[in-house]
Design a protein around this motif. Sequence first.
Motif, PDB file in Angstrom:
ATOM      1  N   ILE A 143       1.060  -0.843   0.216  1.00  0.00           N
ATOM      2  CA  ILE A 143       0.098  -0.160   0.197  1.00  0.00           C
ATOM      3  C   ILE A 143       0.906   1.767   0.316  1.00  0.00           C
ATOM      4  O   ILE A 143       0.813   2.546  -0.036  1.00  0.00           O
ATOM      5  CB  ILE A 143      -0.850  -0.372   1.570  1.00  0.00           C
ATOM      6  CG1 ILE A 143      -2.027  -1.422   1.466  1.00  0.00           C
ATOM      7  CG2 ILE A 143      -1.911   2.075   1.732  1.00  0.00           C
ATOM      8  CD1 ILE A 143      -2.880  -1.270   2.001  1.00  0.00           C
ATOM      9  N   THR A 196      -2.365   3.192  -4.070  1.00  0.00           N
ATOM     10  CA  THR A 196      -3.646   2.468  -3.472  1.00  0.00           C
ATOM     11  C   THR A 196      -3.928   0.878  -2.923  1.00  0.00           C
ATOM     12  O   THR A 196      -2.890   0.181  -3.272  1.00  0.00           O
ATOM     13  CB  THR A 196      -4.376   2.487  -4.545  1.00  0.00           C
ATOM     14  OG1 THR A 196      -4.304   1.451  -5.548  1.00  0.00           O
ATOM     15  CG2 THR A 196      -4.346   4.146  -5.281  1.00  0.00           C
ATOM     16  N   ILE A 197      -5.011   0.428  -2.120  1.00  0.00           N
ATOM     17  CA  ILE A 197      -5.197  -0.383  -1.781  1.00  0.00           C
ATOM     18  C   ILE A 197      -5.624  -1.520  -2.715  1.00  0.00           C
ATOM     19  O   ILE A 197      -4.750  -2.705  -2.758  1.00  0.00           O
ATOM     20  CB  ILE A 197      -6.532  -0.802  -1.025  1.00  0.00           C
ATOM     21  CG1 ILE A 197      -6.240  -0.030   0.435  1.00  0.00           C
ATOM     22  CG2 ILE A 197      -6.771  -2.367  -0.742  1.00  0.00           C
ATOM     23  CD1 ILE A 197      -7.430  -0.070   1.271  1.00  0.00           C
ATOM     24  N   GLN A 212      -9.256  -6.981  -3.299  1.00  0.00           N
ATOM     25  CA  GLN A 212      -9.142  -6.028  -2.167  1.00  0.00           C
ATOM     26  C   GLN A 212      -9.939  -6.486  -1.397  1.00  0.00           C
ATOM     27  O   GLN A 212      -9.135  -5.800  -0.554  1.00  0.00           O
ATOM     28  CB  GLN A 212     -10.037  -5.235  -3.182  1.00  0.00           C
ATOM     29  CG  GLN A 212      -9.775  -3.363  -2.987  1.00  0.00           C
ATOM     30  CD  GLN A 212     -10.459  -2.201  -3.566  1.00  0.00           C
ATOM     31  OE1 GLN A 212      -9.824  -2.247  -4.143  1.00  0.00           O
ATOM     32  NE2 GLN A 212     -10.863  -1.618  -2.866  1.00  0.00           N
ATOM     33  N   THR A 242      -8.078  -5.380   2.303  1.00  0.00           N
ATOM     34  CA  THR A 242      -8.584  -4.589   3.109  1.00  0.00           C
ATOM     35  C   THR A 242      -8.696  -5.285   4.687  1.00  0.00           C
ATOM     36  O   THR A 242      -8.543  -5.043   5.502  1.00  0.00           O
ATOM     37  CB  THR A 242     -10.085  -4.225   3.120  1.00  0.00           C
ATOM     38  OG1 THR A 242     -10.056  -3.383   1.614  1.00  0.00           O
ATOM     39  CG2 THR A 242     -10.889  -3.429   3.784  1.00  0.00           C
ATOM     40  N   VAL A 279      -3.721   2.946   7.781  1.00  0.00           N
ATOM     41  CA  VAL A 279      -3.504   3.115   6.167  1.00  0.00           C
ATOM     42  C   VAL A 279      -4.879   4.867   6.229  1.00  0.00           C
ATOM     43  O   VAL A 279      -6.183   3.975   7.075  1.00  0.00           O
ATOM     44  CB  VAL A 279      -3.792   2.992   5.675  1.00  0.00           C
ATOM     45  CG1 VAL A 279      -4.066   3.415   4.449  1.00  0.00           C
ATOM     46  CG2 VAL A 279      -2.461   1.235   5.465  1.00  0.00           C
ATOM     47  N   THR A 280      -5.267   5.990   6.172  1.00  0.00           N
ATOM     48  CA  THR A 280      -6.123   5.987   6.081  1.00  0.00           C
ATOM     49  C   THR A 280      -6.661   6.329   3.834  1.00  0.00           C
ATOM     50  O   THR A 280      -5.492   6.838   3.113  1.00  0.00           O
ATOM     51  CB  THR A 280      -6.036   7.902   5.888  1.00  0.00           C
ATOM     52  OG1 THR A 280      -4.945   8.654   5.680  1.00  0.00           O
ATOM     53  CG2 THR A 280      -5.803   7.783   7.750  1.00  0.00           C
ATOM     54  N   ARG A 281      -7.450   6.301   4.170  1.00  0.00           N
ATOM     55  CA  ARG A 281      -8.522   6.496   1.753  1.00  0.00           C
ATOM     56  C   ARG A 281      -8.855   8.115   2.033  1.00  0.00           C
ATOM     57  O   ARG A 281      -9.441   9.068   3.046  1.00  0.00           O
ATOM     58  CB  ARG A 281      -9.288   5.239   2.556  1.00  0.00           C
ATOM     59  CG  ARG A 281      -9.139   4.209   1.745  1.00  0.00           C
ATOM     60  CD  ARG A 281      -9.893   3.276   1.825  1.00  0.00           C
ATOM     61  NE  ARG A 281      -9.676   1.836   1.901  1.00  0.00           N
ATOM     62  CZ  ARG A 281      -9.832   0.811   3.024  1.00  0.00           C
ATOM     63  NH1 ARG A 281     -10.877   1.579   3.719  1.00  0.00           N
ATOM     64  NH2 ARG A 281      -9.685  -0.570   2.741  1.00  0.00           N
ATOM     65  N   GLY A 294      -6.130   8.602  -2.972  1.00  0.00           N
ATOM     66  CA  GLY A 294      -5.758   7.052  -2.820  1.00  0.00           C
ATOM     67  C   GLY A 294      -5.473   6.511  -1.299  1.00  0.00           C
ATOM     68  O   GLY A 294      -6.452   7.551  -0.369  1.00  0.00           O
ATOM     69  N   SER A 295      -4.833   6.095  -1.118  1.00  0.00           N
ATOM     70  CA  SER A 295      -4.435   5.589   0.305  1.00  0.00           C
ATOM     71  C   SER A 295      -2.832   6.270   1.023  1.00  0.00           C
ATOM     72  O   SER A 295      -2.300   5.534  -0.115  1.00  0.00           O
ATOM     73  CB  SER A 295      -4.670   4.186   0.546  1.00  0.00           C
ATOM     74  OG  SER A 295      -5.891   3.409   0.138  1.00  0.00           O
ATOM     75  N   ARG A 296      -3.319   6.670   2.279  1.00  0.00           N
ATOM     76  CA  ARG A 296      -1.694   6.625   2.444  1.00  0.00           C
ATOM     77  C   ARG A 296      -1.126   6.185   3.992  1.00  0.00           C
ATOM     78  O   ARG A 296      -2.919   6.297   4.968  1.00  0.00           O
ATOM     79  CB  ARG A 296      -1.458   8.793   2.360  1.00  0.00           C
ATOM     80  CG  ARG A 296      -2.418   9.390   3.105  1.00  0.00           C
ATOM     81  CD  ARG A 296      -2.456  10.564   2.832  1.00  0.00           C
ATOM     82  NE  ARG A 296      -1.507  11.075   3.462  1.00  0.00           N
ATOM     83  CZ  ARG A 296      -1.603  11.291   4.918  1.00  0.00           C
ATOM     84  NH1 ARG A 296      -2.058  11.643   5.810  1.00  0.00           N
ATOM     85  NH2 ARG A 296      -0.223  12.201   6.281  1.00  0.00           N
TER      86      ARG A 296
END
Length: 307
Positions: free
Chosen positions: A12, A17-18, A29, A33, A48-50, A54-56
């Motif tokens: 990630i 992105t996931i 996916q 998750t 992780v935050t969405r 994307g995801s970071r």
Amino acid sequence: MQLAQLQGLVEIARTGTIGRAAEQLFISQPALTARLKALEAELGCVLVTRGRGGSRLTDAGRALLPYADRAIAAMDEGAQRARELAGGSDAIAIGAAPAVSAYVLPAVLRRLRETYPDAQLSVRSGHSEELLELVLRGDVQVGVMRPLRHPDVTSVPVYEDRLILVTHRGHRFSRLPHVRMRDLAGERLVMFDRASSYHDLTRVMFRTAGVRPRSFLEVDNIDAAKRMVQEELGVALLPQSAVAGELRDHRLRAVRVTDMTPVRRTIIAVRRRDAGPPTGALARFLELLIALAPKPERTARPPKRTA
């Protein structure tokens, strides 16, 4: 905490992105998750935050990331090492006592190269207690050392080394068929390696015989001791395997001490009990080590003098 969860976090972070991370891991996916949620639940924090971009990783996720990288790398390295050993690896890590590594191993490793020319070899020297720890930790595959007992290792005898009295070639002892312990009372004695068991054994032997040399010269290794004797700074009791070359070349002379209590050390090869049978280059090394190890010899006597 599972390796698959850490792999998901790393992907990630790398892909952003996931969804793309799941593709790289060849899972769905939702499955990725679920792994991430399970990891966050175990740690009690969001990793992780969405967002629309994307995801970071959160601060907690970024803190965990380098540890996850190292864990994955370590597992990959361990798996590769296991495969190598199972297939007969050409990599050998050896631990050896100083006298063994300097005077016995070179000939053994030279012969090993004939069969395994590309073998990756490493040799670490140390005293027997240190070598035992290296074997137990798995830092070396075999330790060549004096006997020490431990329930987690197995051992096989390799050879027996003994201390012999050596002098420079012009010393008065070299012209005699033999000497006695009392004759050493007037000599300077060169001692080597205070941490070695040979050092203590030598002192005990003299004390038991009631003999005290005129003086002591102490050095920290056998090569230095041999050089001191050659330079006529004293006589020394040294392992026979360490002076074989100098005796052949007549740079040193061996002297028989008729009433000296023999000082011998059995040298053994030690491996972890759970290591399994040796294979490949390691098996060949152990064969050569036993075959080429020094053989007991009688102390050389000086040649007879003719009129």
